[in-house]
Scaffold this motif. Structure first.
Motif, mmCIF file in Angstrom:
data_model
loop_
_atom_site.group_PDB
_atom_site.id
_atom_site.type_symbol
_atom_site.label_atom_id
_atom_site.label_comp_id
_atom_site.label_asym_id
_atom_site.label_seq_id
_atom_site.Cartn_x
_atom_site.Cartn_y
_atom_site.Cartn_z
ATOM 1 N N ASP A 155 -4.813 -7.945 10.560
ATOM 2 C CA ASP A 155 -4.921 -6.656 9.832
ATOM 3 C C ASP A 155 -3.072 -6.077 9.842
ATOM 4 O O ASP A 155 -2.628 -7.416 10.924
ATOM 5 N N GLN A 156 -3.327 -5.631 8.840
ATOM 6 C CA GLN A 156 -1.116 -5.067 8.387
ATOM 7 C C GLN A 156 -0.689 -4.330 8.597
ATOM 8 O O GLN A 156 -1.577 -3.070 7.151
ATOM 9 N N VAL A 157 -0.158 -3.789 8.798
ATOM 10 C CA VAL A 157 0.528 -2.603 8.561
ATOM 11 C C VAL A 157 2.146 -2.210 8.119
ATOM 12 O O VAL A 157 3.095 -3.676 8.836
ATOM 13 N N LEU A 158 2.229 -2.321 6.830
ATOM 14 C CA LEU A 158 3.799 -2.602 5.216
ATOM 15 C C LEU A 158 4.703 -1.641 5.528
ATOM 16 O O LEU A 158 3.904 -0.414 5.185
ATOM 17 N N ILE A 159 5.819 -2.074 5.207
ATOM 18 C CA ILE A 159 6.813 -1.022 4.606
ATOM 19 C C ILE A 159 6.588 -1.895 3.484
ATOM 20 O O ILE A 159 6.927 -2.219 2.986
ATOM 21 N N ASP A 160 6.487 -0.854 2.648
ATOM 22 C CA ASP A 160 7.368 -1.315 0.821
ATOM 23 C C ASP A 160 8.235 -1.795 0.833
ATOM 24 O O ASP A 160 9.326 -0.177 0.151
ATOM 25 N N ASN A 161 8.817 -2.285 1.149
ATOM 26 C CA ASN A 161 10.027 -2.178 0.580
ATOM 27 C C ASN A 161 10.585 -2.381 -0.693
ATOM 28 O O ASN A 161 12.001 -2.466 -0.716
ATOM 29 N N VAL A 162 10.241 -3.623 -1.486
ATOM 30 C CA VAL A 162 10.659 -3.697 -2.578
ATOM 31 C C VAL A 162 10.988 -1.789 -3.308
ATOM 32 O O VAL A 162 11.797 -1.814 -4.008
ATOM 33 N N ALA A 163 9.756 -0.825 -2.894
ATOM 34 C CA ALA A 163 9.955 0.441 -3.646
ATOM 35 C C ALA A 163 10.931 0.848 -2.530
ATOM 36 O O ALA A 163 11.963 2.357 -3.679
ATOM 37 N N ALA A 164 11.156 0.767 -1.681
ATOM 38 C CA ALA A 164 12.181 1.722 -1.005
ATOM 39 C C ALA A 164 13.643 1.364 -0.899
ATOM 40 O O ALA A 164 14.583 1.753 -1.346
ATOM 41 N N ALA A 165 13.614 0.377 -1.420
ATOM 42 C CA ALA A 165 15.029 -1.160 -2.142
ATOM 43 C C ALA A 165 15.291 0.382 -3.648
ATOM 44 O O ALA A 165 17.101 0.333 -3.119
ATOM 45 N N LEU A 299 3.917 4.577 11.738
ATOM 46 C CA LEU A 299 3.243 2.768 11.240
ATOM 47 C C LEU A 299 3.354 2.676 13.081
ATOM 48 O O LEU A 299 1.807 2.032 12.798
ATOM 49 N N ALA A 300 3.080 3.613 13.633
ATOM 50 C CA ALA A 300 2.753 3.427 15.387
ATOM 51 C C ALA A 300 1.271 3.758 15.304
ATOM 52 O O ALA A 300 0.379 2.648 15.975
ATOM 53 N N ARG A 301 1.274 4.614 14.787
ATOM 54 C CA ARG A 301 -0.657 5.493 14.731
ATOM 55 C C ARG A 301 -1.394 4.066 13.929
ATOM 56 O O ARG A 301 -2.177 4.114 15.133
ATOM 57 N N LEU A 302 -1.046 4.052 12.145
ATOM 58 C CA LEU A 302 -2.242 3.485 12.236
ATOM 59 C C LEU A 302 -1.695 1.852 12.417
ATOM 60 O O LEU A 302 -3.351 0.854 12.692
ATOM 61 N N ALA A 303 -1.063 1.128 13.366
ATOM 62 C CA ALA A 303 -1.190 -0.202 14.146
ATOM 63 C C ALA A 303 -1.788 -0.116 15.143
ATOM 64 O O ALA A 303 -2.854 -0.621 15.541
ATOM 65 N N VAL A 304 -1.967 0.474 15.879
ATOM 66 C CA VAL A 304 -2.707 1.810 17.325
ATOM 67 C C VAL A 304 -4.492 1.611 17.089
ATOM 68 O O VAL A 304 -5.162 1.181 17.687
ATOM 69 N N GLU A 305 -4.756 2.366 16.095
ATOM 70 C CA GLU A 305 -6.029 2.755 15.022
ATOM 71 C C GLU A 305 -5.865 1.713 14.801
ATOM 72 O O GLU A 305 -7.720 1.158 14.584
ATOM 73 N N ALA A 306 -5.882 0.821 14.248
ATOM 74 C CA ALA A 306 -6.297 -0.640 13.184
ATOM 75 C C ALA A 306 -6.853 -1.568 14.339
ATOM 76 O O ALA A 306 -7.819 -2.122 14.870
ATOM 77 N N LEU A 307 -6.270 -1.685 16.290
ATOM 78 C CA LEU A 307 -6.129 -2.619 16.925
ATOM 79 C C LEU A 307 -7.594 -1.910 17.728
ATOM 80 O O LEU A 307 -8.556 -2.631 18.037
ATOM 81 N N LEU A 308 -7.093 -0.998 18.219
ATOM 82 C CA LEU A 308 -8.281 -0.261 19.095
ATOM 83 C C LEU A 308 -9.829 -0.281 17.814
ATOM 84 O O LEU A 308 -10.304 -0.641 18.798
ATOM 85 N N ALA A 309 -9.565 -0.506 16.828
ATOM 86 C CA ALA A 309 -11.004 -0.328 15.647
ATOM 87 C C ALA A 309 -10.748 -1.457 15.579
ATOM 88 O O ALA A 309 -12.734 -1.997 16.245
ATOM 89 N N ARG A 310 -10.486 -2.492 15.585
ATOM 90 C CA ARG A 310 -10.674 -4.160 15.780
ATOM 91 C C ARG A 310 -11.869 -4.753 17.107
ATOM 92 O O ARG A 310 -12.721 -5.619 16.866
ATOM 93 N N THR A 311 -10.823 -3.961 18.051
ATOM 94 C CA THR A 311 -11.654 -4.036 18.798
ATOM 95 C C THR A 311 -12.651 -3.584 19.564
ATOM 96 O O THR A 311 -13.632 -4.191 20.757
ATOM 97 N N ALA A 312 -13.196 -2.343 19.109
ATOM 98 C CA ALA A 312 -14.100 -1.426 19.452
ATOM 99 C C ALA A 312 -15.429 -2.479 18.689
ATOM 100 O O ALA A 312 -16.875 -2.184 18.433
#
Length: 337
Positions: A155-165, A299-312
């Protein structure tokens, strides 16, 4: 008492083992007098929860790892704080690992830190290439953070660098700037986030009918204050210096601002400067620094939730790519001259 058990604490406090567990986990409300009695027994017996025992009972230790290149970088220290807060909401502890951006260290973390009991890994990779990452020993779930889009089973949690720049550059153009430099081009192809921000910068120039002048896009060795200062000095030495600079990180921008003032010029009167990351110091610098602000809490919330969903859940379920919101924060460094 050496090696005190949950049962020992319960007997000392005169309560059930379940009550002690509720106090330790903090997830169930316990009457205050009872809670104080349990805490007192824990102190007296020097009780420490046994992660190994928990792992055997539930299959999970309640500990995840977060690996970042450098905690001395304000962005990563702020991200670590956000991850710890997000994990705490799920009664999970966070082990912090610093990789230095070293590919071997990042691969060791991605493979699960085999000598430790952890449920999964959040990794912000810097030096690890896709081919090597795809060969990792997949012992634990992995979530990749930040700015590089890998085609791997994670799983990946990403920033849209192109749009932001693109937005950062367009903000400078909207402020009347026409000779806009970019500080943050890296020669190493592994740093795809730099390439993405470069693409957003160039897209904005093209949309405004402004030319891309290679002399305005110097290469930098790293995203640091020193590199930003050196790059800005080079830009100021040009026959026609820029009237604005988009820096691919706030640290680069900080160094660039220093160089502008060292030259006898000022920001934003002579040169507007915008950064990326929205680290805390940008709000207190003089002038305050305009920047792109990725939502670190999201970012932190999505990442933690994605990881815990994967472990469970099902470890073989399709992997997801989640995108984090960002906003442009206009401050004094890009005010109209």
């Amino acid at each position: 008492m050496a090696g005190a058990r949950l049962k020992d604490v319960a007997e000392r406090a005169g309560v059930s083992i379940k009550t002690v567990s509720n106090v330790v986990r903090g997830k169930v409300r316990v009457a205050e007098p009872t809670r104080r009695r349990v805490l007192s027994a824990i102190d007296e017996l020097d009780y420490r929860p046994n992660a190994s025992a928990r792992h055997l009972r539930t299959g999970r230790s309640g500990v995840i790892a977060l690996a970042v290149p450098e905690l001395v970088q304000p962005y990563f220290s702020e991200l670590a704080t956000a991850v710890i807060a997000a994990a705490r909401e799920h009664d999970v502890s966070v082990l912090i690992e610093e990789t230095g951006g070293n590919p071997a260290s990042e691969l060791r973390v991605a493979s699960g830190l085999s000598d430790l009991l952890i449920d999964g890994v959040l990794l912000s990779p810097q030096g690890l290439d896709q081919v090597t990452l795809a060969r990792r020993e997949r012992r634990v779930p992995l979530v990749l953070l930040g700015e590089r889009d890998y085609e791997v089973a994670a799983d990946q949690v990403l920033i849209d660098n192109v749009a932001a720049a693109r937005e950062a550059t367009a903000h400078l153009i909207a402020g009347g700037r026409r000779r806009i430099a970019a500080v943050g081009f890296l020669s190493d192809p592994l740093f795809t986030f730099s390439q993405q921000r470069a693409r957003g910068y160039l897209d904005a120039l093209e949309a405004a009918g402004l030319p891309h002048e290679p002399e305005l896009t110097p290469l930098v060795p790293a995203f640091s204050r020193t590199a930003g200062q050196a790059a800005m000095r080079g830009l100021l030495a040009l026959r026609e210096p820029p009237d604005a600079v988009f820096c691919f990180s706030d640290l680069l921008a900080s160094g660039a601002v220093r160089a502008v003032y060292d030259s006898g010029r000022t920001v934003p009167r002579d040169i507007a400067v915008i950064g990326f990351d929205d680290i805390e110091e940008t709000r207190f610098s003089v002038p305050s620094l305009s920047t792109v602000a990725p939502d670190k809490r999201q970012l932190a919330r999505l990442a933690v939730e994605a990881l815990l969903a994967r472990t469970a859940g099902d470890p073989e379920a399709p992997h997801r790519t989640l995108h984090v919101e960002h906003r442009l924060v206009a401050r004094e460094s890009t005010a109209r001259a």
